[in-house]
Design a protein around this motif. Structure first.
Motif: not given
Length: 295
Positions: A131-137
């Motif tokens: 779920g880290f990729s969601h934090l990037l946005s």
């Protein structure tokens, strides 16, 4: 009264004496100006030579005092420069030790060749944050870097408590090994299992606000290790064991430690570790594998 012949003899003697003094003084000056310090006279030698030259006492004392002061000042400067050099060397050693194993740093300092090594038995751990990729946005770059730094700084503190070696971090992935570069028998799997439990606890604490956790995968087997690159060199691990450890992590679940059968077999002798059979999974490049959860 002295007759003319006697006066002439005294005058000639004084002239000869001055000539000898001038010659000795010239030789002494040339010796003091030698570029090689080993060829220059020492203080005690100068005192002796000055005594032989029979110069006025006040001039001799003045010159010797100046030379003593200069010598002491130079010694102080050398001591300070040496201390600074030692401090800088120690700082470089600390920095290198953070980037490379100590054994590799020693070889580099001794200008020895760092050849790749094969380890018949070692363990590799991969960790990431699902779920880290969601934090990037949703987060700013500053917040992302700050978050990862807090998580992995705590990870760095924890892994130092075990017989492990941090290989690298890439984005939200964290890679640790045990049994390399210093073999530790068959304890490497248990060391990583103990480490992984603390990593999960730390990740839950650091990522509680984002409702995220880490997932971990561990595998054991033979690896090849070596230093790659000249600029910012890295100590890297290669082999099917590394690839399978990565598969254990990607096929795992958040908040859990996914362990291969080879790692479970080596670590099961630790009474404080409990493994639960997950079942048989189809792993890319490996086919069907029996894996376990570490609880």
């Amino acid at each position: 009264m002295l007759n003319g012949n006697k006066k002439m003899e005294i005058t000639n003697a004084e002239g000869a004496g001055k000539s000898v003094i001038q010659q000795k003084w010239s030789q002494l000056t040339e010796q003091c100006l030698q570029t090689d310090p080993a060829l220059r006279p020492r203080i005690w030698q100068l005192k002796k030579l000055f005594g032989q030259l029979r110069l006025p006492r006040n001039i001799v004392d003045y010159v010797i005092r100046l030379m003593d002061e200069q010598s002491q000042q130079l010694e102080f400067i050398v001591i300070e420069k040496t201390r600074s050099l030692v401090e800088e060397r120690d700082n470089v050693d600390v920095l290198l030790a953070e980037m490379l194993p100590k054994s590799i740093v020693h070889k580099l300092r001794m200008k020895q060749e760092t050849l790749p090594e094969t380890f018949d038995s070692a363990s590799v751990l991969f960790s990431d944050i699902p779920g880290f990729s969601h934090l990037l946005s949703t987060y700013s770059p500053w917040d992302i870097v700050s978050l990862l730094n807090s998580v992995y700084s705590e990870f760095d503190r924890i892994f130092g408590l075990y017989d492990t070696y941090k290989v690298e971090t890439i984005n939200d992935s964290y890679m640790v090994a045990s049994g390399v570069p210093t073999p530790n028998g068959t304890d490497h799997a248990a060391e990583l299992c103990m480490l992984s439990l603390q990593l999960l606890t730390s990740a839950r604490s650091c990522l509680a606000a984002e409702e995220l956790s880490a997932r971990v995968g561990i595998n054991s087997g033979p690896v090849v290790a070596g230093v790659i690159g000249r600029k910012m060199p890295r100590y890297c691990l290669f082999g099917d064991t590394v690839n399978t450890a990565s598969r254990m992590e990607t096929h795992g679940e958040a908040g859990k430690v996914h362990v291969s059968h080879s790692a479970e077999r080596l670590a099961s002798h630790r009474k404080n570790l409990r493994f639960v059979l997950r079942g048989t999974l189809t792993i890319k490049g490996k086919g069907e594998m029996q894996t376990f959860w570490l609880e």
